[in-house]
Design a protein around this motif. Structure first.
Motif, mmCIF file in Angstrom:
data_model
loop_
_atom_site.group_PDB
_atom_site.id
_atom_site.type_symbol
_atom_site.label_atom_id
_atom_site.label_comp_id
_atom_site.label_asym_id
_atom_site.label_seq_id
_atom_site.Cartn_x
_atom_site.Cartn_y
_atom_site.Cartn_z
ATOM 1 N N GLN A 1 78.496 3.314 64.703
ATOM 2 C CA GLN A 1 78.807 3.190 63.689
ATOM 3 C C GLN A 1 77.427 2.966 62.117
ATOM 4 O O GLN A 1 76.251 3.355 63.212
ATOM 5 C CB GLN A 1 78.768 1.643 62.593
ATOM 6 N N SER B 1 76.587 2.233 59.877
ATOM 7 C CA SER B 1 75.882 0.651 59.667
ATOM 8 C C SER B 1 74.402 0.628 60.193
ATOM 9 O O SER B 1 73.609 0.169 59.921
ATOM 10 C CB SER B 1 76.559 0.143 59.727
ATOM 11 N N ARG C 1 83.297 5.453 70.805
ATOM 12 C CA ARG C 1 83.429 4.463 71.071
ATOM 13 C C ARG C 1 84.397 5.092 72.145
ATOM 14 O O ARG C 1 85.317 5.877 71.797
ATOM 15 C CB ARG C 1 84.382 4.101 69.762
ATOM 16 N N GLN D 1 81.153 9.443 60.070
ATOM 17 C CA GLN D 1 81.568 8.438 58.580
ATOM 18 C C GLN D 1 80.545 8.819 58.196
ATOM 19 O O GLN D 1 79.135 9.655 58.487
ATOM 20 C CB GLN D 1 80.724 7.184 59.844
ATOM 21 N N GLU E 1 77.972 6.173 55.573
ATOM 22 C CA GLU E 1 77.485 4.831 55.293
ATOM 23 C C GLU E 1 77.651 4.803 54.254
ATOM 24 O O GLU E 1 76.355 6.078 53.474
ATOM 25 C CB GLU E 1 76.182 4.414 56.123
ATOM 26 N N GLY F 1 86.025 0.238 55.407
ATOM 27 C CA GLY F 1 85.487 -1.399 54.513
ATOM 28 C C GLY F 1 84.620 -1.250 54.291
ATOM 29 O O GLY F 1 83.415 -0.070 54.167
ATOM 30 N N ALA G 1 77.698 -2.348 50.887
ATOM 31 C CA ALA G 1 78.018 -0.951 51.736
ATOM 32 C C ALA G 1 79.499 -1.129 52.231
ATOM 33 O O ALA G 1 80.160 -1.686 51.638
ATOM 34 C CB ALA G 1 76.921 -2.095 53.537
ATOM 35 N N PHE G 2 79.041 0.189 52.529
ATOM 36 C CA PHE G 2 80.676 0.614 52.542
ATOM 37 C C PHE G 2 80.361 1.364 53.601
ATOM 38 O O PHE G 2 79.098 2.117 54.116
ATOM 39 C CB PHE G 2 81.410 1.630 51.279
ATOM 40 N N GLY G 3 81.496 2.112 55.240
ATOM 41 C CA GLY G 3 81.609 2.663 56.041
ATOM 42 C C GLY G 3 82.896 3.367 55.848
ATOM 43 O O GLY G 3 84.203 3.207 55.914
HETATM 44 N N1 PHE Z 1 80.480 -0.281 59.817
HETATM 45 C C1 PHE Z 1 81.644 -0.387 59.323
HETATM 46 C C2 PHE Z 1 83.032 0.236 61.002
HETATM 47 O O1 PHE Z 1 82.531 1.192 60.822
HETATM 48 C C3 PHE Z 1 81.977 -0.187 57.737
HETATM 49 C C4 PHE Z 1 81.933 -0.594 57.248
HETATM 50 C C5 PHE Z 1 80.358 -0.170 57.044
HETATM 51 C C6 PHE Z 1 81.872 -2.240 56.513
HETATM 52 C C7 PHE Z 1 79.572 -0.839 55.983
HETATM 53 C C8 PHE Z 1 81.266 -2.607 56.141
HETATM 54 C C9 PHE Z 1 79.984 -2.074 55.347
HETATM 55 O O2 PHE Z 1 83.613 -0.284 60.570
#
Ligand code: PHE
Length: 336
Positions: free
Chosen positions: A178, A180, A204, A218, A220, A281, A304-306
């Motif tokens: 990720q 992240s 993955r 992704q 982030e 997410g 945070a988001f992804g």
């Molecule tokens: N890293 C998470 C994923 O790959 C997504 C995510 C990022 C969720 C940041 C919350 C905050 O599924």
């Protein structure tokens, strides 16, 4: 003496005029100007002639020879030009026919989507930051509050590298699962306020199907400050989606679970009247993540988001199989 040069000239000229192809002209040339032709005949006669005859006839025949040679040369040139013109007129050039356009490459649809996202977020004050594709277990999991042997680690099937990157490293390394993983890396070196996005490849270890690939991309997002709230997240997302999809988009947050955010959300989006689609997410950064970055978490908040780029592209272009993006079929790729 039996040579009437004037008459000879008239006859020759007539024949030259009448000859209408190069072959006939050759024959006429031979007849008058060839080695055994009529002019040559006069010359050999002259050799045996009296001095007076020689003088008169010689001059006359020389002039005749020059005139005829000239006439021939000109007519030959004309004939050849006519032949070329004829060949050109027969050769049809269709100027209305479209030429073959040179084929040139273009940006892959996923690259295009990535750049569009970067542009939109940059215009909202986010900085584009990159991180390594192979990272440590620490940045990818531990620092993100994913405890060892916790089932959360299985949420993302991981490819593990067999070799440690350095002998005294306590860490295992992995192709990051990720983006992240870049959160703590970045926060270690930068202080709030933070407004970054991190595009990149993730990996993955799972079976591929229409919506899963072992490799995907992704983006982030991370925004940290004194009073960054979930409302800020919603507003920024709303603006981003509106600009990305070029239409008004409704969003809703459902409760979700990620170890590195609390609360965590799943964000769904839909066009007016359309179906809800799960898009990404997200959540409010967990205090343990701030701690891992060495921040004093007091008073600090962030979201945070992804989001998957393939997912965004699929929704935007109504593509129902993510694998199409990686088959490199030009008929597919040319559409973007
Ligand atoms: N890293 C998470 C994923 O790959 C997504 C995510 C990022 C969720 C940041 C919350 C905050 O599924």
């Amino acid at each position: 003496m039996g040579y009437d040069i004037k008459q000879l000239k008239i006859e020759a000229k007539q024949e030259i005029e009448r000859a209408d192809d190069l072959k006939q002209m050759d024959l006429v040339y031979k007849k008058y100007l060839g080695k055994k032709g009529k002019i040559a005949e006069v010359f050999s006669f002259i050799k045996k002639a009296t001095p007076v005859e020689k003088k008169i006839l010689g001059k006359e025949v020389n002039i005749a020879k020059q005139e005829l040679e000239k006439m021939f040369a000109e007519k030959k040139k004309d004939k050849e030009r006519q032949l070329i013109d004829l060949a050109i007129s027969k050769e049809k050039i269709d100027i209305t026919r479209t030429g073959d356009k040179p084929k040139h490459g273009r940006l892959h649809p996923i690259t295009q989507v990535q750049r569009e996202c970067e542009d939109i977020f940059q215009s909202m004050g986010f900085e584009v930051v990159l991180g390594p594709e192979v990272d440590s277990e620490w940045y990818n999991f531990d620092a993100l509050n994913v405890p060892k042997d916790h089932p959360a680690r299985d949420m993302q099937d991981t490819f593990w590298l067999k070799q440690k990157i350095s002998e005294n490293s306590k860490n295992n390394f992995l192709p990051r699962t990720q983006t992240s993983a870049v959160q703590v890396r970045y926060m270690e070196k930068n202080n709030p306020p933070i407004k970054i996005i991190v595009p990149g490849r993730v990996f993955r270890n799972e079976a591929t199907d229409a919506s899963h690939e072992t490799q995907f991309n992704q983006i982030e997002g991370l925004m940290v400050g004194e009073d960054v709230s979930a409302a800020n997240f919603k507003a920024i997302m709303q603006e981003f989606l509106k600009r990305f999809f070029k239409t008004d988009i409704e969003i809703r947050l459902r409760p979700g679970y990620f170890p590195f955010t609390e609360p965590s959300f799943e964000m769904d989006a839909r066009q007016k009247g359309g179906d809800w689609l799960e898009l990404m997410g997200a959540g409010m950064v967990h205090p343990n993540v701030f701690k891992a970055a060495g921040y004093n978490a007091k008073g600090l908040q962030g979201f945070a988001f992804g989001v998957g780029l393939e997912r965004l592209a699929m929704v935007k272009y109504k593509v129902d199989d993510a694998r199409l993006f990686y088959q490199n079929d030009l008929r597919f790729l040319k559409q973007f």
